[in-house]
Design a protein around this motif. Sequence first.
Motif, PDB file in Angstrom:
ATOM      1  N   GLY A 243      52.102  62.018  53.896  1.00 22.40           N
ATOM      2  CA  GLY A 243      53.475  61.483  53.195  1.00 22.40           C
ATOM      3  C   GLY A 243      53.772  60.024  53.873  1.00 22.40           C
ATOM      4  N   ALA A 244      53.784  59.880  55.069  1.00 24.19           N
ATOM      5  CA  ALA A 244      53.926  58.460  55.855  1.00 24.19           C
ATOM      6  C   ALA A 244      52.899  57.363  55.223  1.00 24.19           C
ATOM      7  N   MET A 245      51.541  57.719  54.976  1.00 31.80           N
ATOM      8  CA  MET A 245      50.748  56.881  54.480  1.00 31.80           C
ATOM      9  C   MET A 245      50.961  56.483  53.138  1.00 31.80           C
ATOM     10  N   SER A 246      51.588  57.586  52.332  1.00 29.67           N
ATOM     11  CA  SER A 246      51.955  56.908  50.824  1.00 29.67           C
ATOM     12  C   SER A 246      53.271  56.057  50.808  1.00 29.67           C
ATOM     13  N   ILE A 247      54.083  56.390  51.831  1.00 28.45           N
ATOM     14  CA  ILE A 247      55.271  55.766  51.909  1.00 28.45           C
ATOM     15  C   ILE A 247      54.708  53.910  52.269  1.00 28.45           C
ATOM     16  N   TRP A 248      53.830  54.092  53.367  1.00 28.33           N
ATOM     17  CA  TRP A 248      53.407  52.730  53.691  1.00 28.33           C
ATOM     18  C   TRP A 248      52.803  52.096  52.652  1.00 28.33           C
ATOM     19  N   LEU A 249      51.892  52.754  51.798  1.00 31.17           N
ATOM     20  CA  LEU A 249      51.306  52.257  50.560  1.00 31.17           C
ATOM     21  C   LEU A 249      52.290  51.637  49.519  1.00 31.17           C
ATOM     22  N   LEU A 250      53.259  52.480  49.224  1.00 29.41           N
ATOM     23  CA  LEU A 250      54.489  51.949  48.391  1.00 29.41           C
ATOM     24  C   LEU A 250      55.056  50.547  48.992  1.00 29.41           C
ATOM     25  N   SER A 251      55.348  50.505  50.228  1.00 27.40           N
ATOM     26  CA  SER A 251      55.922  49.476  50.851  1.00 27.40           C
ATOM     27  C   SER A 251      55.060  48.128  50.762  1.00 27.40           C
ATOM     28  N   SER A 252      53.646  48.471  50.794  1.00 27.99           N
ATOM     29  CA  SER A 252      52.696  47.260  50.826  1.00 27.99           C
ATOM     30  C   SER A 252      52.181  47.008  49.462  1.00 27.99           C
ATOM     31  N   PHE A 253      52.704  47.651  48.345  1.00 27.80           N
ATOM     32  CA  PHE A 253      52.166  47.250  47.274  1.00 27.80           C
ATOM     33  C   PHE A 253      52.663  46.160  46.591  1.00 27.80           C
ATOM     34  N   GLU A 254      51.961  45.249  45.807  1.00 25.63           N
ATOM     35  CA  GLU A 254      52.296  43.902  45.517  1.00 25.63           C
ATOM     36  C   GLU A 254      52.893  44.166  44.242  1.00 25.63           C
ATOM     37  N   MET A 255      54.192  43.626  43.869  1.00 26.98           N
ATOM     38  CA  MET A 255      54.929  43.704  42.756  1.00 26.98           C
ATOM     39  C   MET A 255      54.366  42.725  41.920  1.00 26.98           C
ATOM     40  N   GLY A 256      54.276  43.001  40.384  1.00 26.75           N
ATOM     41  CA  GLY A 256      54.035  41.811  39.681  1.00 26.75           C
ATOM     42  C   GLY A 256      52.334  41.891  39.167  1.00 26.75           C
ATOM     43  N   GLU A 257      51.868  42.782  39.865  1.00 22.06           N
ATOM     44  CA  GLU A 257      50.353  42.566  39.692  1.00 22.06           C
ATOM     45  C   GLU A 257      50.015  44.021  38.803  1.00 22.06           C
ATOM     46  N   ALA A 258      49.151  43.751  37.928  1.00 22.67           N
ATOM     47  CA  ALA A 258      48.874  44.830  36.834  1.00 22.67           C
ATOM     48  C   ALA A 258      47.449  45.429  37.193  1.00 22.67           C
ATOM     49  N   GLY A 259      46.674  44.697  37.954  1.00 23.86           N
ATOM     50  CA  GLY A 259      45.418  45.408  38.339  1.00 23.86           C
ATOM     51  C   GLY A 259      45.507  46.318  39.343  1.00 23.86           C
ATOM     52  N   PHE A 260      44.099  46.838  39.867  1.00 24.68           N
ATOM     53  CA  PHE A 260      44.200  47.976  40.996  1.00 24.68           C
ATOM     54  C   PHE A 260      44.279  47.209  42.051  1.00 24.68           C
ATOM     55  N   GLN A 261      45.115  47.894  43.080  1.00 24.28           N
ATOM     56  CA  GLN A 261      45.184  47.403  44.435  1.00 24.28           C
ATOM     57  C   GLN A 261      44.500  48.279  45.331  1.00 24.28           C
ATOM     58  N   PHE A 262      44.220  47.721  46.550  1.00 26.79           N
ATOM     59  CA  PHE A 262      43.804  48.607  47.769  1.00 26.79           C
ATOM     60  C   PHE A 262      42.493  49.405  47.303  1.00 26.79           C
ATOM     61  N   SER A 263      41.649  48.752  46.427  1.00 27.90           N
ATOM     62  CA  SER A 263      40.418  49.159  46.022  1.00 27.90           C
ATOM     63  C   SER A 263      39.374  49.246  46.924  1.00 27.90           C
ATOM     64  N   SER A 264      38.602  50.514  46.909  1.00 31.39           N
ATOM     65  CA  SER A 264      37.504  50.798  47.834  1.00 31.39           C
ATOM     66  C   SER A 264      36.300  51.192  46.864  1.00 31.39           C
ATOM     67  N   GLN A 265      35.095  50.526  46.953  1.00 31.43           N
ATOM     68  CA  GLN A 265      33.890  50.804  46.111  1.00 31.43           C
ATOM     69  C   GLN A 265      32.493  50.952  46.962  1.00 31.43           C
ATOM     70  N   HIS A 266      31.985  51.975  46.884  1.00 33.88           N
ATOM     71  CA  HIS A 266      30.672  52.006  47.460  1.00 33.88           C
ATOM     72  C   HIS A 266      29.484  52.984  46.516  1.00 33.88           C
ATOM     73  N   THR A 267      28.610  52.496  46.878  1.00 36.91           N
ATOM     74  CA  THR A 267      27.554  53.108  45.820  1.00 36.91           C
ATOM     75  C   THR A 267      27.108  54.635  46.545  1.00 36.91           C
ATOM     76  N   TRP A 268      27.263  55.581  45.638  1.00 37.43           N
ATOM     77  CA  TRP A 268      27.146  57.136  45.860  1.00 37.43           C
ATOM     78  C   TRP A 268      25.483  57.615  45.562  1.00 37.43           C
ATOM     79  N   ILE A 269      25.432  57.855  44.502  1.00 36.11           N
ATOM     80  CA  ILE A 269      24.201  58.062  43.680  1.00 36.11           C
ATOM     81  C   ILE A 269      23.854  56.768  42.748  1.00 36.11           C
ATOM     82  N   GLU A 270      22.833  56.036  43.311  1.00 38.87           N
ATOM     83  CA  GLU A 270      22.724  54.827  42.609  1.00 38.87           C
ATOM     84  C   GLU A 270      21.903  55.053  41.417  1.00 38.87           C
ATOM     85  N   GLN A 271      20.746  55.982  41.420  1.00 38.59           N
ATOM     86  CA  GLN A 271      20.191  56.090  40.231  1.00 38.59           C
ATOM     87  C   GLN A 271      20.777  56.578  39.063  1.00 38.59           C
TER      88      GLN A 271
END
Length: 600
Positions: free
Chosen positions: A65-93
């Motif tokens: 819950g504390a991390m979700s509140i921190w996420l809310l406070s750090s979220f950048e207003m006015g941005e329509a795209g995805f924020q705090f994204s993380s992407q890694h290959t899992w099953i490449e084939q």
Amino acid sequence: MGALTEMMTAGLVAAEDSHGGAIAFPILTMLILVPIVGAVAVAISSKRRPEIAKLIALMTSVGVGAMSIWLLSSFEMGEAGFQFSSQHTWIEQWGISYHVGVDGISLFLVVLTGVLFPLAIVGTDPHHDEKPYLAWLLMLEAGVMGSFLSLDLFLFFIFFEIVLVPMYFLIGGWGYENRVYAATKFFLYTMFGSAFMLVGLIATAMLAREDLGRLTFDLVEIAEGADFAANTGRWLFFAFAIAFAVKVPIFPLHTWLPDAHTQAPTAGSVVLAGVMLKLGTYGFLRFGLYLFPEAAVWSRSLWLTLAVIGIIYGAIAATMQKDLKRLVAYSSVAHLGFIILGTFAFTSQAISGSVLQMVNHGVSTGALFLLVGMIYERRKTRQISELGGIQKVAPIFAAGFMIVMLSSIGVPGLNGFIGEYLILLGSFQTARWWTVVATAGVILAALYLLWAYQRVFHGEPDEDNAKFPELRVKEGLVLLPFIAAIVFTGVYPKPLLDRIEPSVDALVEHVVENSDFENPEYGTQCGTFEVEHEGEAAESHSDEPAEHDTADTSCDTASNGADHDDADEGDADHGDGSDDDSDDDSDGEDGHDEGEETGE
């Protein structure tokens, strides 16, 4: 599960935000991973020290819950795209990746999930076997978080299914007398819908490969780069839509919900109403409108009709209930119908209201189920006929129940009003008659909730109800965040809407660009009147009632789903013979100045 855990652990090493810059802390991965770790820790804790399991579960849920509140406070207003994204290959084939991100549509659902679980853990206690009960709750939290954050179709499906297992065991293991029947029904309905979605997501990735040049399950890449044929997109859309319609649930696939709510333990009902049902409404926005905009527009009449039927049917069924918990369960069917109505209105106002109402419903209905659970623990019954006069012996408890009840009705100044008002206002522009019928649901909500309150809390208490205990300090502290959210959102919704609207505007623009839907412009839509001129020009406009009637007729035709080209043609014909009071005509070829006669 081991491979998935490795991928989430890899997210601790490196992550990228939506702008490509490195961030030090992979907050989204931690929101998913921490509850899983907490569930395992609870499961292996010593049976000799049961209080340790409760402490671990509470610390884990509070940390999330504390991390979700921190996420809310750090979220950048006015941005329509995805924020705090993380992407890694899992099953490449197979083109499967661990891809998570958050935008304005999912942000407050993530925050609601983070805040709701610790309140559910603190506010309720299981009657037996506390350790597995807490472990399943934490695993359920991980599944819900993963569903709201996943941007890969296959990853979303995994978390979507993970949610099913803990809830099945919570209902079946810690529910009431008919818990096994309710749990089995819930499992079968959800698995039925998920089977369609599995086929749909595999077909989507395989067919998108022709346009993308490679096999991928990445949501953003498919939505932005794939170009499905109209019939293909419609079949794929319905494969996803069936799963989401069951999860919402939409009439007539709703019959599992009252049974599941009634038989589930209090914490299960709070979580089910608060966040689990939102997987369906969120799925329509994220994976329905975004992936298949043309199909969503093509089938909108079906979903609008089912939404309105659900609103009216749910309200009437709630009025007839004798069990207080079942009454609240049917009220969810009605309230979720409003969210579907706003979703398929395709206006920024309506969809923003739908996203806001997802959060509002989670707060209000979650609090109602918590209060009903407190009543049951005191009286060992939920039958309305066996309750009465509680307000005289427990006025503070009655006051808390009334505030939550009024928010569910949608009284101005409380959170329920804001969401429903935006939905009705935005839906009236493009789905006028559906909205008119749906408005009756607001009146019916006042009927069944006020009538229930009158029977349960008013009157003279009998011998059993005269001993009804007042609200305890611990219970008051649990209810306080719910009431604070209800009042704050109802009085000042701007902080929420400022973060929701940019993503919603981008989604509406995406739908307009990839379908034949025409979004009405503010100031020219039906029901909006503007004073454009003063003096003699205004008088000349008032002399032309026939032309205004013609404009209203064409506008009414457009708002009822008629072909927009016909409406445009009607406007053109209208402009040939007379002047209109719209901005285009007033500033058009005639170019009349103030005080100049028009329509000659």
